[in-house]
Design a protein around this motif. Sequence first.
Motif, short mmCIF file in Angstrom:
data_model
loop_
_atom_site.label_atom_id
_atom_site.label_comp_id
_atom_site.label_asym_id
_atom_site.label_seq_id
_atom_site.Cartn_x
_atom_site.Cartn_y
_atom_site.Cartn_z
N TRP A 411 0.92 -1.26 0.13
CA TRP A 411 0.11 0.01 0.02
C TRP A 411 0.75 1.24 -0.05
CZ3 TRP A 411 -2.42 2.07 5.10
CH2 TRP A 411 -3.30 3.21 4.82
N VAL A 412 1.80 1.39 0.73
CA VAL A 412 2.97 2.51 0.92
C VAL A 412 3.38 2.69 -0.42
CG1 VAL A 412 4.80 3.65 2.17
CG2 VAL A 412 3.06 2.34 3.34
N THR A 413 4.00 1.56 -0.92
CA THR A 413 4.63 1.57 -2.14
C THR A 413 3.86 2.15 -3.34
OG1 THR A 413 6.20 -0.25 -1.89
CG2 THR A 413 5.77 0.43 -4.11
N PHE A 467 -6.89 5.74 -1.87
CA PHE A 467 -5.78 5.06 -1.08
C PHE A 467 -5.43 6.04 -0.03
CE2 PHE A 467 -5.90 2.68 -5.24
CZ PHE A 467 -5.42 1.45 -4.66
N TYR A 468 -5.52 7.30 -0.15
CA TYR A 468 -4.73 8.32 0.71
C TYR A 468 -5.95 8.84 1.59
CZ TYR A 468 -1.36 8.83 -3.15
OH TYR A 468 -0.43 8.44 -3.96
N SER A 469 -7.11 8.30 1.64
CA SER A 469 -8.32 8.78 2.11
C SER A 469 -8.96 7.71 3.13
CB SER A 469 -9.10 9.71 1.44
OG SER A 469 -10.29 10.15 2.32
N SER A 470 -9.89 7.15 2.35
CA SER A 470 -10.69 6.06 3.17
C SER A 470 -9.83 4.87 3.48
CB SER A 470 -11.79 5.47 1.76
OG SER A 470 -12.86 6.61 1.86
N MET A 471 -8.87 4.53 2.87
CA MET A 471 -8.05 3.48 3.26
C MET A 471 -7.42 3.59 4.33
SD MET A 471 -6.93 0.37 2.46
CE MET A 471 -7.06 0.02 0.69
N VAL A 472 -7.10 4.98 4.86
CA VAL A 472 -6.48 5.38 6.14
C VAL A 472 -7.27 5.04 7.11
CG1 VAL A 472 -5.20 7.29 7.23
CG2 VAL A 472 -5.06 6.93 4.80
#
Length: 796
Positions: A411-413, A467-472
């Motif tokens: 995910w970070v990659t 990936f930068y919002s809901s996934m957090v």
Amino acid sequence: MSSSPSLAMDAQNRAHDLAASILSAASPPQIAAALSDAAAFLRRHAADQSRPFFSIAFPSLLCRLFGFDSPSSSSSSSSSSSWLDLAAADPELSSRLFALLSPSGILLSSIAAADRHDLVKYVFPSERLPEWMRFALRSPAAPSTLAELSPLFAGRVKEDRIQDSYRLQLSVFEYYIFWFAYYPVCKGDSEGSVSGVIHKKRRFRLENWTSSLPVLSATGRQPGQKLECSLYLRLLYAYLRAFVPKSGVGSYQPYRSSLLHYSPNEEEDTFFQAEFLVHTFVHFWMVDNDFSPLPVHVCRSFNLNFSYRSVLGETPPTPGLGDVLNLFVKYLNCGSSSAAEGNEQMVYAKSPVWRSSVLGDIVRPRPTVECSVGSWNAVIQRPLYRFILRTFLFCPMGASIKNATQVFSLWVTYTEPWKTSEEDLVEYEKPMAVQNQEKGDDGRGARQMESVYTPSRQSYVLSNYLFYSSMVVHFLGFAHKFLHTNVESVIQMVLKVLSVLTSSRELLDLLHRVDAAYHSKPSGPSYAVDDAYKYVPSIHEQLQDWEDGLCESDADGSFLHERCNFDLRLFSDGEDGAHNLLQLFLLRAEHEVKLFSGDVSSNLRALDSVRSQMKILFGAHIQKSHFSSKSLVSSHDQHQSRGEVFTPKHPGTGRRTWADVKYKGDWMKRPISNTEVAWLARLLIRLSDWSNEILGLDRYDERESENTGPTYVEVGQDTVRTVDGPKEALGMVVGLIISWAVLLGHAVLRYMRAHKMKVNLRVLASKKFVMVLVLYVVVSVLKRAAFGAFAISGIM
């Protein structure tokens, strides 16, 4: 004329001998000899396209490469290690295998020649396919409809009248790539079964895979050896470089603007080969057992309603795929040019992904506009998001956090493509020994300075905003759920997420602008000026599509409610917002660190860093809590409603409370952990459901909670009787006792219905409880046996 049949018969005999030597090769010298014989056979019979090799010896070679039984063996127990497994401990064997299997090797060149002349076709076993594809091929849908669902079905679906279903008929190259993609899936299933994670078992035929995969083999990875440089990953990177262009799918569509000029040519063949590779890896590794494998707009376009959810359920993805997916995503994102991504507006197509164009007798799948915009990123967005999200939501309690850590790194990659460069992929090109000799530090500092977010990456962030919002927010739920299992790792993961979001002021401002635009009404001059408003409809549609079918009652530890997937909550001030979840995380993490014995300074510094990153992210001052019992008690009372969500929901001594018997459904539906007896847990769950249905605890009537007062019954004088004799008196006492028991039972049932309590017998499936019960029975039997033996000896 008579020499041609004799030559063909001689080639077949040689192919049979080669297949026998391949199947019997077990040691590295024998394997090396078999590889040399296979290469020599291919060179000798290159003129006649080596049909005997691919019809006789090639299946045996696949058996030994990937480690499943010989097709000629009827026993599922006779198996041996794969050659890829054995090569992990033998550098010379690894070099020989790579030379044979590399894109420039004799095997792949012979495969290309065989496919060019259409010599051999294979039928891939349906039980090895991704879960959703297996059920799709069994559906009554027409082959033309299946071809529209996935590029992997286009032109390959054949009817199987014997089993009343469909099957996939593949060329030699496609057949090899399918087995190559299935290898890490089988390996991950074996790892999951060993670690106690329950997965749906695939049905095996004669070609059963061995249990002695790299994770179990004594010749597996040595301590300290990097998995990133294994033979399999080197081959994967070689195939990606050779067959998949980094510039994206649009570069191989020169005639896509006009159907009149559409004709199959070499460039389009290269495109279809690249498209096949990418979709094969996506479906085998990312989609696989997802109960929502297809985009919602595709299902609506074809009016399809496959009941994947009822069949597949909420099962986590296959573990152990983090490394291969990390390389896969790195390669595809590394080739994405910022210019191509930054100048195109994201188009979330509502039409099916694939169409067909018919010219004469040629039927070829043609990519639509959705595939031609941007790069490969449009293909992997939804599968990758659901793969990561399902890993966080459905990871069962008691499972190892190693797989979640690999997925977190993936995910970070993906969220930091600007930190991926060609230098990060050099290690996959050569063996580890050569890399260590050639690796230098020249230019590394300059590259690190450039590895930051720039405005040219704005389109990438906007098209992948979830990936930068809901996934957090979902990840914070996972962090709360597994905080007690590995405090240090979870704290570092949370810190890494916050560091990514706050790594650049431009990135943070972009995230805030999009969130503000999402929660505001599109009106005024700002709507026409700010580009963030243009992405709001696409982000809204992605939010509904990518989180399709996920809800809190089915995913333990998630924060998805009935309509929660219609909103973004990263900067929300509500109870489920990231700010409140992080504050609660700090309190719980401090409490867990306090229970440690030894040096906890590193963990405390990490928590201080989390507070600092929170100040940057939310722009608010986060008060530092102290190790005092009053503060911990007050915080526990303040978040009492949230605490039930984060309570570890697995059976265990000292962790079961009366509140767990309330059973809202999520605890009983969670995956079975390794702390339970699986068959007993399933039996007790069914017994609990049956008891709740019989007692009426599965339905709730508000009128029962209102009528809580006593009930008075007026007795008429004509019903008064006198009691004569002790028999009638005893009957009256027994009737009174029975009446009291019935009244007590009704009162208990009414209380349970009013407080929404249910029968929960699953706690009895705990291995500790069963072990204590078994020990008690054994001790009782031994005591009775000893007492009987003592009594007999006394009589004698």
